[in-house]
Design a protein around this motif. Structure first.
Motif, mmCIF file in Angstrom:
data_model
loop_
_atom_site.group_PDB
_atom_site.id
_atom_site.type_symbol
_atom_site.label_atom_id
_atom_site.label_comp_id
_atom_site.label_asym_id
_atom_site.label_seq_id
_atom_site.Cartn_x
_atom_site.Cartn_y
_atom_site.Cartn_z
ATOM 1 N N ASP A 96 0.813 -1.220 0.000
ATOM 2 C CA ASP A 96 0.000 0.000 0.000
ATOM 3 C C ASP A 96 0.849 1.273 0.000
ATOM 4 O OD1 ASP A 96 0.964 0.105 2.589
ATOM 5 O OD2 ASP A 96 -0.993 -0.130 3.546
ATOM 6 N N GLY A 97 2.188 1.115 0.063
ATOM 7 C CA GLY A 97 3.080 2.262 0.034
ATOM 8 C C GLY A 97 3.233 2.989 1.357
ATOM 9 N N ASN A 98 2.570 2.540 2.405
ATOM 10 C CA ASN A 98 2.663 3.206 3.699
ATOM 11 C C ASN A 98 3.993 2.968 4.406
ATOM 12 O OD1 ASN A 98 0.165 4.493 3.670
ATOM 13 N ND2 ASN A 98 -0.873 2.670 4.437
ATOM 14 N N LEU A 99 4.697 1.929 4.007
ATOM 15 C CA LEU A 99 5.988 1.619 4.614
ATOM 16 C C LEU A 99 7.028 1.460 3.514
ATOM 17 C CD1 LEU A 99 7.662 0.771 7.168
ATOM 18 C CD2 LEU A 99 7.048 -1.576 6.583
ATOM 19 N N VAL A 100 8.041 2.296 3.571
ATOM 20 C CA VAL A 100 9.173 2.195 2.658
ATOM 21 C C VAL A 100 10.416 2.427 3.507
ATOM 22 C CG1 VAL A 100 10.325 3.121 0.614
ATOM 23 C CG2 VAL A 100 7.830 3.096 0.720
ATOM 24 N N VAL A 101 11.275 1.424 3.587
ATOM 25 C CA VAL A 101 12.465 1.565 4.418
ATOM 26 C C VAL A 101 13.708 1.064 3.695
ATOM 27 C CG1 VAL A 101 11.286 1.464 6.654
ATOM 28 C CG2 VAL A 101 12.023 -0.633 5.569
ATOM 29 N N LYS A 102 14.799 1.751 3.953
ATOM 30 C CA LYS A 102 16.111 1.329 3.488
ATOM 31 C C LYS A 102 16.617 0.313 4.504
ATOM 32 C CE LYS A 102 20.796 2.961 2.762
ATOM 33 N NZ LYS A 102 21.728 4.087 2.909
ATOM 34 N N LEU A 103 17.121 -0.801 4.011
ATOM 35 C CA LEU A 103 17.631 -1.843 4.888
ATOM 36 C C LEU A 103 19.154 -1.855 4.853
ATOM 37 C CD1 LEU A 103 15.189 -4.662 3.783
ATOM 38 C CD2 LEU A 103 15.065 -3.330 5.894
ATOM 39 N N ASN A 104 19.744 -2.053 6.015
ATOM 40 C CA ASN A 104 21.187 -2.165 6.113
ATOM 41 C C ASN A 104 21.516 -2.871 7.417
ATOM 42 O OD1 ASN A 104 24.117 -1.334 6.394
ATOM 43 N ND2 ASN A 104 23.559 -0.355 4.463
#
Length: 138
Positions: free
Chosen positions: A23-31
Motif C-alpha cells: 500500500d506504500g505506507n511503509l518504505v524503508v532502506k535496509l542495512n
C-alpha cells in the motif's frame, strides 16, 4: 482460522536493500547494524520485528487489561530482539519484552502479561520456536 487481513511487502536486496509495503505506507532502506558489519544507516529486520512484536503485544495487553477492568492506557512496551549464531550453521533470535504498567500492582501486572502472551499473535507464532522473556518493570 478466518483471515481478517493480509500484510504484503516486497524486499529487494535483502539486508542491504529496500522494503516496501504493497500500500506504500511503509518504505524503508535496509542495512545491517554495525555490530554485524553493516553501516547501520538503515533499519534491519530485527528492528522491524521488535516494532511489530511490541505494537502487537501492547494491543493484546490493552485488550486483556480492559477485560480484567484494569487501566493499562499508560503502559509501554520495549522490545529487544537479539540475533546470533545458533551453533548449527544458521542464526537464531531471542526476544525480551519489557513492560511498564504504571499504577498497576505487580501481581495484577504479571497476570495481565501472561494473559496477553496467550492472546498476542506474535507470541503465538514464536512460542516454542524462540526464547521470549517477559519482564514487568516497576
Amino acid at each position: 482460522m478466518k483471515i481478517l487481513y493480509t500484510a504484503e511487502a516486497t524486499v529487494q536486496g535483502g539486508r542491504e536493500g529496500e522494503a516496501r509495503s504493497s500500500d506504500g505506507n511503509l518504505v524503508v532502506k535496509l542495512n545491517p547494524p554495525k555490530e554485524m558489519g553493516g553501516s547501520g544507516e538503515g533499519t534491519n529486520p530485527e528492528q522491524l520485528f521488535a516494532v511489530g512484536y511490541a505494537a502487537c503485544f501492547q494491543s493484546a495487553l490493552m485488550r486483556v487489561a480492559q477485560r480484567e477492568n484494569v487501566d493499562a492506557s499508560q503502559s509501554t512496551i520495549t522490545s529487544r530482539v537479539g540475533i546470533g549464531p545458533n551453533g548449527q550453521g544458521g542464526f537464531g533470535l531471542e526476544v525480551e519484552l519489557r513492560v511498564s504498567l504504571p499504577g498497576i500492582d505487580s501481581a495484577t501486572g504479571e497476570k495481565i502479561l501472561e494473559l496477553a502472551h496467550q492472546v498476542c499473535p506474535y507470541s503465538n507464532a514464536t512460542r516454542g520456536n524462540i526464547p521470549v522473556k517477559l519482564t514487568l518493570e516497576q
